[in-house]
Every structure is written in structure tokens, then in C-alpha cells.
Design a protein around this motif. Structure first.
Motif, short mmCIF file in Angstrom:
data_model
loop_
_atom_site.label_atom_id
_atom_site.label_comp_id
_atom_site.label_asym_id
_atom_site.label_seq_id
_atom_site.Cartn_x
_atom_site.Cartn_y
_atom_site.Cartn_z
N PRO A 1 0.82 -1.22 0.00
CA PRO A 1 0.00 0.00 0.00
C PRO A 1 0.86 1.28 0.00
O PRO A 1 0.49 2.26 -0.63
CB PRO A 1 -0.82 -0.12 1.30
CG PRO A 1 -0.16 -1.16 2.12
CD PRO A 1 0.58 -2.06 1.18
N GLY A 2 2.01 1.20 0.66
CA GLY A 2 2.88 2.37 0.75
C GLY A 2 3.33 2.88 -0.61
O GLY A 2 3.38 4.09 -0.85
N SER A 3 3.65 1.94 -1.52
CA SER A 3 4.12 2.35 -2.84
C SER A 3 3.03 3.08 -3.60
O SER A 3 3.30 4.06 -4.31
CB SER A 3 4.55 1.12 -3.65
OG SER A 3 5.44 0.34 -2.90
N PHE A 4 1.81 2.61 -3.46
CA PHE A 4 0.69 3.27 -4.14
C PHE A 4 0.49 4.67 -3.58
O PHE A 4 0.27 5.63 -4.30
CB PHE A 4 -0.58 2.43 -4.01
CG PHE A 4 -0.64 1.30 -5.00
CD1 PHE A 4 -1.50 1.35 -6.08
CD2 PHE A 4 0.19 0.19 -4.87
CE1 PHE A 4 -1.54 0.32 -7.01
CE2 PHE A 4 0.16 -0.84 -5.79
CZ PHE A 4 -0.70 -0.78 -6.86
N LYS A 5 0.57 4.75 -2.27
CA LYS A 5 0.37 6.03 -1.60
C LYS A 5 1.42 7.05 -2.05
O LYS A 5 1.11 8.18 -2.39
CB LYS A 5 0.45 5.82 -0.08
CG LYS A 5 -0.18 6.93 0.72
CD LYS A 5 -0.29 6.51 2.18
CE LYS A 5 -1.24 7.42 2.93
NZ LYS A 5 -1.79 6.75 4.12
N ARG A 6 2.67 6.58 -2.07
CA ARG A 6 3.76 7.47 -2.47
C ARG A 6 3.53 8.05 -3.85
O ARG A 6 3.78 9.21 -4.10
CB ARG A 6 5.08 6.69 -2.46
CG ARG A 6 6.06 7.18 -1.43
CD ARG A 6 7.45 6.60 -1.56
NE ARG A 6 7.55 5.26 -2.05
CZ ARG A 6 7.44 4.16 -1.30
NH1 ARG A 6 7.23 4.25 0.00
NH2 ARG A 6 7.55 2.96 -1.84
N LEU A 7 3.05 7.21 -4.75
CA LEU A 7 2.87 7.67 -6.13
C LEU A 7 1.50 8.30 -6.36
O LEU A 7 1.18 8.73 -7.46
CB LEU A 7 3.08 6.50 -7.10
CG LEU A 7 4.50 5.94 -7.15
CD1 LEU A 7 4.57 4.74 -8.07
CD2 LEU A 7 5.47 7.03 -7.63
N GLY A 8 0.69 8.34 -5.32
CA GLY A 8 -0.62 8.95 -5.45
C GLY A 8 -1.56 8.19 -6.36
O GLY A 8 -2.41 8.77 -7.03
N ILE A 9 -1.40 6.86 -6.42
CA ILE A 9 -2.30 6.06 -7.26
C ILE A 9 -3.44 5.54 -6.41
O ILE A 9 -3.23 5.00 -5.32
CB ILE A 9 -1.60 4.83 -7.87
CG1 ILE A 9 -0.23 5.22 -8.44
CG2 ILE A 9 -2.47 4.18 -8.93
CD1 ILE A 9 0.59 4.01 -8.86
N ARG A 10 -4.65 5.68 -6.92
CA ARG A 10 -5.81 5.17 -6.22
C ARG A 10 -6.09 3.75 -6.70
O ARG A 10 -6.44 3.54 -7.86
CB ARG A 10 -7.01 6.07 -6.56
CG ARG A 10 -8.31 5.66 -5.89
CD ARG A 10 -9.45 6.52 -6.40
NE ARG A 10 -9.76 6.24 -7.82
CZ ARG A 10 -10.55 5.27 -8.24
NH1 ARG A 10 -11.12 4.47 -7.37
NH2 ARG A 10 -10.80 5.10 -9.53
N PRO A 11 -5.90 2.75 -5.84
CA PRO A 11 -6.19 1.38 -6.30
C PRO A 11 -7.69 1.18 -6.42
O PRO A 11 -8.46 1.83 -5.73
CB PRO A 11 -5.63 0.49 -5.18
CG PRO A 11 -5.02 1.39 -4.17
CD PRO A 11 -5.48 2.78 -4.43
N ALA A 12 -8.08 0.27 -7.32
CA ALA A 12 -9.51 -0.01 -7.48
C ALA A 12 -10.03 -0.72 -6.23
O ALA A 12 -9.30 -1.43 -5.56
CB ALA A 12 -9.72 -0.89 -8.70
N LYS A 13 -11.30 -0.50 -5.93
CA LYS A 13 -11.91 -1.17 -4.76
C LYS A 13 -12.74 -2.38 -5.18
O LYS A 13 -12.97 -3.27 -4.39
CB LYS A 13 -12.88 -0.23 -4.06
CG LYS A 13 -12.29 1.02 -3.53
CD LYS A 13 -13.44 1.84 -2.92
CE LYS A 13 -13.18 3.32 -3.03
NZ LYS A 13 -14.37 4.10 -2.65
N GLY A 14 -13.24 -2.33 -6.42
CA GLY A 14 -14.18 -3.38 -6.81
C GLY A 14 -13.84 -4.00 -8.16
O GLY A 14 -13.50 -3.30 -9.12
N PHE A 15 -13.93 -5.32 -8.24
CA PHE A 15 -13.65 -6.06 -9.46
C PHE A 15 -14.86 -6.92 -9.76
O PHE A 15 -15.45 -7.49 -8.84
CB PHE A 15 -12.43 -6.96 -9.27
CG PHE A 15 -11.18 -6.18 -8.98
CD1 PHE A 15 -10.26 -5.92 -9.98
CD2 PHE A 15 -10.95 -5.66 -7.71
CE1 PHE A 15 -9.12 -5.17 -9.72
CE2 PHE A 15 -9.82 -4.91 -7.45
CZ PHE A 15 -8.91 -4.66 -8.46
N LEU A 16 -15.19 -7.03 -11.03
CA LEU A 16 -16.30 -7.91 -11.38
C LEU A 16 -15.79 -8.99 -12.32
O LEU A 16 -15.35 -8.71 -13.44
CB LEU A 16 -17.43 -7.11 -12.05
CG LEU A 16 -18.63 -7.97 -12.45
CD1 LEU A 16 -19.31 -8.57 -11.21
CD2 LEU A 16 -19.64 -7.15 -13.24
#
Ligand code: ATP
Length: 271
Positions: A40-55
Motif C-alpha cells: 500500500p505504501g508504494s501506491f500512496k507514495r505515487l498517489g495512485i488510487r487502487p480499485a476497490k471493486g472487481f467484477l
């Protein structure tokens, strides 16, 4: 009679190696679920919003549940499985409570993958779903509110599954909800070969067994169909005698004559 169910937290023992074919679906879940949950830290650093939902959508028996379990296991996350018929209660307020408990438990044991099967039954009964119109609408709205409330990087992702994607309430598919659509179809020849290998792992095979040939002769077979074929081949060997030591190619051929692909050309046109 209350329909309230206990929210069961599991640690699945299915990994990516237990799934044959489906390489693209696997890669997308790796990047979309495993990476953000593990780093999660890497995403936060780069300001990327991970998806919450997958279908995950596609015909029955193609491995949607397996993929969701593997995504959890490979992310070292907990797994909570439910299906929408479990969430639909005709008792006023009970569905909302059940959904609230589901998400509360998921946050409590995070990182967590929530799996919701049969997402298409969350349409009103006259639309082919299971519930009364008011109930399904409340269930959909409650799920959406819970998903909207999941903060990014909160370490909870939701994976939904359906065999009938065109019945899904469009509100569920908006950005920030189930916005990653992943098709899970019948495997190609190489995928079938791999699935046959996985399901014959504990089976003593005679030298003449040619899984590649079986893979070529099982077009449109799903993973579940192939698992059934292997089981039938084993039973055919057993019929020869209880101390039969090996399963032969002719057992597989007999099994193939008894089995058919559960997916038709016409069904595939719907996806
Ligand atoms: P449904 O839509 O009916 O819920 P599904 O797509 O979720 O089906 P699974 O429950 O994942 O299908 O698969 C059923 C069984 O079939 C699995 O437990 C597994 O044994 C076998 N199977 C299905 N797909 C695969 C696959 N790609 N690799 C290995 N085994 C598979």
C-alpha cells in the motif's frame, strides 16, 4: 426465523498455481489486488488510487471463485465469501444489517478480500433476480454506500462474480465501485492441458495417457467440466477392479464419451 448469518473469515489454500489458463485474469488481479494489498505504501507514495471493486464475469465453472480465493491467498489477505442470495432478507432492515456486519468484519481483519457471488441476482424479481424490488434496491444501495465508504488504501477489496453480466444493475458498475471488469471464459488448449495436469496430480496415470490430446479434444470444456472428466476417468478405472493401479488413456476416452462441454457457442455469444 432470522436469516442473519455468521460472517466467516477464511484463509484459502488456493494459489495462482492451482488455476489453469486464465493468465490475463490472473495478471489483472495480481496488479489490481495483490500489489496494492501487499504494497500500500508504494501506491500512496505515487498517489495512485487502487480499485476497490472487481467484477469477474463469464460462464459457470470457469474458475471465478478460484481466482478470488487465490487473489486473497497470494495477497496474504483474509477471504470472506458471500453470495447475494445470502444478503437478501425479506425482514425489514435485516439485509442492511447483514451487509454492515460483512464490511465491518472485513475492516476488522484487514487486509481482506470480500467475494460476492451471484451479483446478478441483485435485480428485482421481475427482472429475473431473486428479491422484491424494494429489497434488492436497498441491498444494492447499502453495498454501494459501504463501497463508497471504503477509503482508498483501507486494505479491503471487493470481488463480485456473475454469469449474467447484462443483468447487473448499472449503478454497481460506476467508477469507484465494481469498475474493473474481468472476463473469465473457457480455457484454450494450453489452459485445458494445464487444468488436466492440476486435477490429475494425485492420480497414477498409465504411460499411454496423453493429456495434450485430451486437451485438444475438449473444446469449450470449463475447468469444472475438466475436473469432472478426470473424476469419471478414475471411476472408469475403478470399475475394472478395485485394485486397479492406474488410470489409462482408454479410461479417459470412455469418460470423454460420457461428458459434454457445459458451455455452448450460443452461450459464449452473450459475453
Ligand atoms: P460459478 O459461476 O458456477 O460460481 P466459478 O466460475 O466460480 O463457477 P469455480 O467455483 O471457481 O467456478 O470452479 C469450480 C471448480 O472447477 C473448482 O473448484 C475447480 O476444481 C474447477 N476449476 C474451474 N476452473 C478451473 C481452472 N481454471 N483451473 C483449475 N480448476 C478449475
Amino acid at each position: 426465523p432470522s436469516a442473519m448469518r455468521e460472517v466467516m473469515v477464511q484463509m484459502p489454500n488456493i494459489g495462482w498455481d492451482d488455476i489453469g489458463g486464465l493468465d490475463e485474469a490472473r495478471d489483472r488481479l495480481r496488479e489490481g489486488v495483490e500489489l496494492p494489498l501487499k504494497h500500500p505504501g508504494s501506491f500512496k507514495r505515487l498517489g495512485i488510487r487502487p480499485a476497490k471493486g472487481f467484477l469477474l464475469y463469464g460462464p459457470p465453472g470457469t474458475g471465478k471463485t478460484l481466482l478470488a480465493k487465490a487473489a486473497a491467498r497470494e495477497s496474504q489477505a483474509n477471504f470472506i465469501a458471500t453470495k447475494s442470495s445470502d444478503l437478501l432478507s425479506k425482514w425489514y432492515g435485516e439485509s442492511e444489517q447483514q451487509i454492515a456486519r460483512l464490511f465491518a468484519r472485513a475492516r476488522q481483519v484487514a487486509p481482506t478480500v470480500i467475494f460476492i457471488d451471484e451479483l446478478d441476482s441483485l435485480v428485482p424479481a421481475r427482472g429475473g433476480g431473486l428479491g422484491e424490488p424494494q429489497v434488492t434496491e436497498r441491498v444494492v444501495n447499502t453495498i454501494l454506500a459501504e463501497m463508497d465508504g471504503l477509503e482508498e488504501l483501507q486494505n479491503v477489496v471487493v470481488i463480485g462474480a456473475t454469469n449474467r453480466p447484462n443483468l447487473i444493475d448499472p449503478a454497481l458498475l460506476r467508477p469507484g465501485r465494481f469498475d474493473e471488469l474481468i472476463y473469465v471464459g473457457p480455457p484454450d488448449t494450453a489452459g485445458r492441458r494445464r487444468i488436466l495436469a492440476i486435477h490429475t496430480e494425485g492420480m497414477p496415470l498409465a504411460k499411454d495417457v496423453d493429456l495434450q490430446l485430451m486437451a485438444r479434444n475438449t473444446e469449450r470444456f470449463t475447468g469444472a467440466d475438466l475436473e469432472d472428466l478426470v473424476r469419471r476417468a478414475g471411476l472408469t478405472a475403478l470399475r475394472r477392479g478395485l485394485d486397479e493401479a492406474q488410470v489409462t488413456m482408454s479410461d479417459f476416452q470412455t469418460a470423454l464419451e460420457e461428458t459434454r462441454a457445459s458451455v455452448t457457442e450460443e452461450m459464449l455469444d452473450d459475453y
